[in-house]
Scaffold this motif. Sequence first.
Motif, PDB file in Angstrom:
ATOM      1  N   GLN A   1       0.235   3.631  -3.010  1.00  0.00           N
ATOM      2  CA  GLN A   1      -0.930   4.466  -2.671  1.00  0.00           C
ATOM      3  C   GLN A   1      -0.964   5.785  -3.452  1.00  0.00           C
ATOM      4  O   GLN A   1      -2.012   6.151  -4.001  1.00  0.00           O
ATOM      5  CB  GLN A   1      -1.009   4.725  -1.159  1.00  0.00           C
TER       6      GLN A   1
ATOM      7  N   ALA B   1      -1.894   3.723   4.731  1.00  0.00           N
ATOM      8  CA  ALA B   1      -1.611   2.277   4.745  1.00  0.00           C
ATOM      9  C   ALA B   1      -2.201   1.631   5.996  1.00  0.00           C
ATOM     10  O   ALA B   1      -2.804   0.541   5.922  1.00  0.00           O
ATOM     11  CB  ALA B   1      -0.110   2.029   4.667  1.00  0.00           C
TER      12      ALA B   1
ATOM     13  N   THR C   1      -9.441   4.337  -4.796  1.00  0.00           N
ATOM     14  CA  THR C   1      -8.102   3.885  -4.401  1.00  0.00           C
ATOM     15  C   THR C   1      -8.198   2.889  -3.243  1.00  0.00           C
ATOM     16  O   THR C   1      -7.505   1.864  -3.229  1.00  0.00           O
ATOM     17  CB  THR C   1      -7.222   5.095  -4.017  1.00  0.00           C
ATOM     18  N   GLN C   2      -9.076   3.176  -2.303  1.00  0.00           N
ATOM     19  CA  GLN C   2      -9.263   2.222  -1.202  1.00  0.00           C
ATOM     20  C   GLN C   2      -9.791   0.891  -1.733  1.00  0.00           C
ATOM     21  O   GLN C   2      -9.349  -0.181  -1.314  1.00  0.00           O
ATOM     22  CB  GLN C   2     -10.254   2.789  -0.183  1.00  0.00           C
TER      23      GLN C   2
ATOM     24  N   VAL D   1       0.846  -1.198   0.000  1.00  0.00           N
ATOM     25  CA  VAL D   1       0.000   0.000   0.000  1.00  0.00           C
ATOM     26  C   VAL D   1       0.881   1.247   0.000  1.00  0.00           C
ATOM     27  O   VAL D   1       0.664   2.180  -0.777  1.00  0.00           O
ATOM     28  CB  VAL D   1      -0.966   0.009   1.215  1.00  0.00           C
TER      29      VAL D   1
END
Lengths: 189, 138
Positions: free
Chosen positions: A28, B63, A49-50, A24
Amino acid sequence: MKDPEFDLIRAIAGGDETAFEQLVRRYQNPVMTFVYRYVGDRHLAQDLTQEVFLRIFQAAPRFRPRAKVSGWVFKIAYNLAVNELKRRKHMDDFHAEISAGDRDVLGRLLTNHRSEARNMEMEEQLTAALGEIPENQRAALLLRVDERLSYAEIGKVLDVSIASVESLIFRARRRLKRLVMASPGFAIE
Amino acid sequence: MKCRQARMKISAYMDHELDAASSLRLESHLRGCVKCREALDDFQELDDMVRGLPGIDLGPDFAAHMLKRVSETAALGKVQPQGRLSLFERLSKIVDDFVDLVDSARSPSTGTLDEFDDFPPLSMGHIYFRLMDLPARG
């Protein structure tokens, strides 16, 4: 040659949370930036994106070692973004919005960016111009320019041939050049 | 090579996606054509500008947030790594599906199966039409 990031995916498939967090962190911002430039809406891009990372976690066991991890990640992002835009295009209010023509899309993008206090007028115009390029051309160009994927990798993401990728990127650049040169106060020196 | 052909190849050339022979022909053309060199410069400058657009930083907490979301949704049974089912898991799934099928045969049906209710419960005909009915019920 095996992609070194494959070990990361294999660890995620085994339920390794640290590996997932590492992936991630690595992707990200590139994924968020790509999706945002593709859909033109920051909040939607953040939601998508999540969703991309949830899908990655879920699909990790099905990843094939022959594929490149970055290409796989962006394929998931692209597919989600395409489907979301398709879904929105079926909504009546969105139909009404786009029926006013491309200039309204440009205006909306500019307004969005201004409301977020974007500082550079040229950045706004360039982002707005990117928003006016046909979606598949825009995706191909962003994957090439920002992510430096090869034409073969882009072809896998978009599900098209290498020749089609070449054509998409060429047309994207040509269109973008025309759009930015027509923008007030904007010229390629 | 003519200008029109050259312009169409410039994009692939700057991406290093042109084969060697085509690259040589294009470079030869570019040496003698100012307009096509300008077109190449324009494309390169556009790329630099696009690349120079500020990216979006989701921050250091993203994250950890994703990890939390995955844990939460996994706890709810919505998200789990899927793909490699063991032989035992696959056999269990088949048995579960069959049990569901038999159970559904015992419960009253309101689907399209009603049109074929002359088949006795658990007969091959009944099971066949029940299977055909599955996607519609899903």
